[in-house]
Design an enzyme around this catalytic site. Structure first.
Site, PDB file in Angstrom:
ATOM      1  NE  ARG A  15      -2.574  -1.703   3.291  1.00  0.00           N
ATOM      2  CZ  ARG A  15      -3.120  -1.747   4.511  1.00  0.00           C
ATOM      3  NH1 ARG A  15      -4.162  -0.968   4.805  1.00  0.00           N
ATOM      4  NH2 ARG A  15      -2.637  -2.537   5.431  1.00  0.00           N
ATOM      5  CE  LYS A  22       4.676  -1.864   6.339  1.00  0.00           C
ATOM      6  NZ  LYS A  22       3.341  -2.313   6.805  1.00  0.00           N
ATOM      7  CD  GLN A  72       7.968 -14.035   6.975  1.00  0.00           C
ATOM      8  OE1 GLN A  72       8.135 -12.819   7.087  1.00  0.00           O
ATOM      9  NE2 GLN A  72       6.828 -14.634   7.290  1.00  0.00           N
ATOM     10  N   GLY A  77       2.647 -14.723   7.089  1.00  0.00           N
ATOM     11  CA  GLY A  77       1.993 -14.246   8.297  1.00  0.00           C
ATOM     12  C   GLY A  77       2.961 -13.922   9.419  1.00  0.00           C
ATOM     13  CB  THR A  78       2.450 -11.858  12.467  1.00  0.00           C
ATOM     14  OG1 THR A  78       1.210 -12.498  12.811  1.00  0.00           O
ATOM     15  CG2 THR A  78       2.157 -10.532  11.778  1.00  0.00           C
ATOM     16  N   GLY A 139      -8.331  -4.831  16.024  1.00  0.00           N
ATOM     17  CA  GLY A 139      -8.664  -5.977  16.853  1.00  0.00           C
ATOM     18  C   GLY A 139      -8.953  -5.507  18.272  1.00  0.00           C
ATOM     19  CG  ASN A 169      -3.328  -6.612  19.075  1.00  0.00           C
ATOM     20  OD1 ASN A 169      -2.319  -6.308  19.698  1.00  0.00           O
ATOM     21  ND2 ASN A 169      -3.351  -7.614  18.202  1.00  0.00           N
ATOM     22  CG  ASN A 227      -0.355  -0.697   7.412  1.00  0.00           C
ATOM     23  OD1 ASN A 227       0.618  -1.446   7.464  1.00  0.00           O
ATOM     24  ND2 ASN A 227      -1.297  -0.689   8.340  1.00  0.00           N
ATOM     25  CE1 TYR A 365      31.891  28.250  -5.735  1.00  0.00           C
ATOM     26  CE2 TYR A 365      33.845  28.731  -7.047  1.00  0.00           C
ATOM     27  CZ  TYR A 365      33.044  27.819  -6.367  1.00  0.00           C
ATOM     28  OH  TYR A 365      33.396  26.499  -6.315  1.00  0.00           O
TER      29      TYR A 365
END
Length: 459
Positions: A15, A22, A72, A77-78, A139, A169, A227, A365
């Protein structure tokens, strides 16, 4: 008992719509992953394992030498991600933090409070939670009358009563290390996503009659997981406010903190004044009583005390006490401005050292030069340091006066107390106490102006 940490940093972050993993997107000057690692370090873990996957080498390079790593190869999944740390942690006595690498606002203080709560309540697992004004999509934490966590209910599975619960959560957990890896052997992919959910171990602990608790964050902002770019901007805004508040409490004045942008590693001394629309990046440090005015941008700049920087840009340079810079000056990398130097409007300095009390007021300069003290650069002076292939040095002694519109073609050395006449092109070394004049001889043509079309006699 020892503390351990697992940082989840394997995901791509679809996303975010980015080729960059990310966790490597930055908030206030450093990556989200580095923010999380700094918070984790506050709990003094005996071992930290970062789970990598998408563009693993790139993620690993950010924490090289600061963490162990586990790969991984498939994102299942977590729970599956935590399984990857088994070889490094299984069997060890102590408690293990599991935290996502995309939670840059979490603080070390909160993680230490989580550990103290977990140990004092003798929990097998403790969930880091937060009270949300609008818990939709999160959650929910469902507790029994004794305050123990019975279960975590996702939004789509919650009944009407559970949907009213505001404790959510955060996705950060603390586990008894041995029991974590034992329970992970009993979870499965029997769910809609076909993934191993870390939250399933909570149910396993409850079924075994083991104590699961929850520690509530004091500040809901710390729970933010990033996200997408909208959440990234929110994290940036919260972090900026936190940083600015820290400096103000330490005696720094901001004319408009909402419009001041300061990276997390910037240091500012007491009594400094930072005006609006100032950007301070990287490892910039600013001394006491220094003033940085509207529109200035500093990156990795070391600024001493009693300096005034007016609407100017300074990069990777050192500015000593009492210097004034600007407006509209550009101090480029590798420059040193010694005490009481003045660099004025539309002056550019690159890779040069200007000695004490030297002044370049305007339209100048100075590149690849070593300049002594009490030197005056007239308007329009140029050090010509580049021939298209190589760069050459200019060395200017003390007490030198350089007239306006001078061009110094390097390599050239100008001795102490010398004077370069205005309009000169200097191509040879100038001895101390000498006057160098390098300009074409002026010749006046009497009456010639009358021949030109603009002359009044022609109209």
């Amino acid at each position: 008992m020892a503390n351990y940490a697992i940082i989840l940093a394997a995901g791509k972050g679809t996303r975010m719509k980015s080729d960059l993993p990310k966790v490597l997107h930055k908030v206030a000057g450093i990556t989200m992953l580095e923010h999380v690692k700094r918070a984790v370090d506050a709990m003094e873990p005996a071992k930290t394992v970062t789970i990598v996957g998408h563009k693993a080498e790139l993620v690993q390079s950010v924490l090289e030498g600061q963490s162990d790593f586990a790969l991984q190869s498939e994102q299942l999944g977590t729970g599956h991600a935590v399984m990857m740390a088994e070889a490094a942690l299984a069997g060890l006595e102590g408690q293990t933090l599991v935290i996502a690498g995309d939670t840059p606002l979490i603080t070390g203080e909160s993680l230490k409070n989580l550990i103290n709560f977990h140990v004092s309540h003798k929990n097998v697992a403790t969930i880091l939670t937060a009270q949300a004004d609008n818990p939709f999509g999160y959650g929910r934490i469902i507790r029994n009358a004794d305050g123990e966590v019975i279960k975590i209910v996702e939004q789509k599975d919650a009944n009407d009563f559970e949907k009213q619960v505001k404790e959510i959560n955060t996705g950060t957990y603390l586990f008894d290390n041995k029991r974590l890896f034992e329970a992970l052997k009993d979870i499965n992919t029997d769910n809609a996503q076909g993934e191993y959910y870390l939250t399933d171990v909570i149910s396993i602990f409850r079924q075994a009659g083991e104590k699961v608790g929850a520690y509530i964050l004091r500040d809901f902002d710390e729970s933010l997981g990033v996200n997408d770019r909208i959440a990234l901007a929110t994290a940036e805004s919260v972090m900026r406010k936190r940083i600015n508040a820290y400096h103000m409490l330490n005696g720094v004045t901001f004319t408009n903190p909402e419009a001041t942008y300061i990276d997390v590693d910037v240091e500012i001394g007491a009594e400094a004044l930072i005006e609006a629309n100032v950007v301070l990046k990287g490892k910039t440090s600013i001394g006491e009583r220094t003033v940085v005015t509207n529109g200035s941008r500093l990156r990795d700049a070391q600024i001493a005390a009693d300096v005034v920087i007016t609407n100017s840009d300074i990069e990777e340079s050192i500015v000593e006490n009492g210097v004034t810079v600007g407006p509209y000056a550009h101090i480029r990398p590798g420059s040193v401005l010694k005490k009481d130097v003045h660099v004025g409007n539309f002056v550019e300095v690159k890779g040069s050292t200007l000695g004490e009390n030297t002044k370049a007021g305007h339209l100048t300069y100075i590149g690849n030069a070593t300049v002594g003290s009490n030197v005056n650069f007239g308007a329009g002076t140029i050090t010509v340091n580049y021939d298209g292939q190589n760069k050459y040095p200019t060395i200017v002694g003390n007490n030198v006066f350089i007239g306006s519109n001078s061009t110094i073609i390097a390599p050239v050395e100008v001795g102490d107390n010398a004077l370069l006449a205005a309009g000169s092109v200097t191509t040879k070394n100038v001895p101390a106490d000498a006057v160098a004049i390098g300009r074409c001889r002026q010749e006046n043509k009497e009456g010639y102006a009358k021949r030109l079309p603009h002359h009044p006699d022609k109209k």
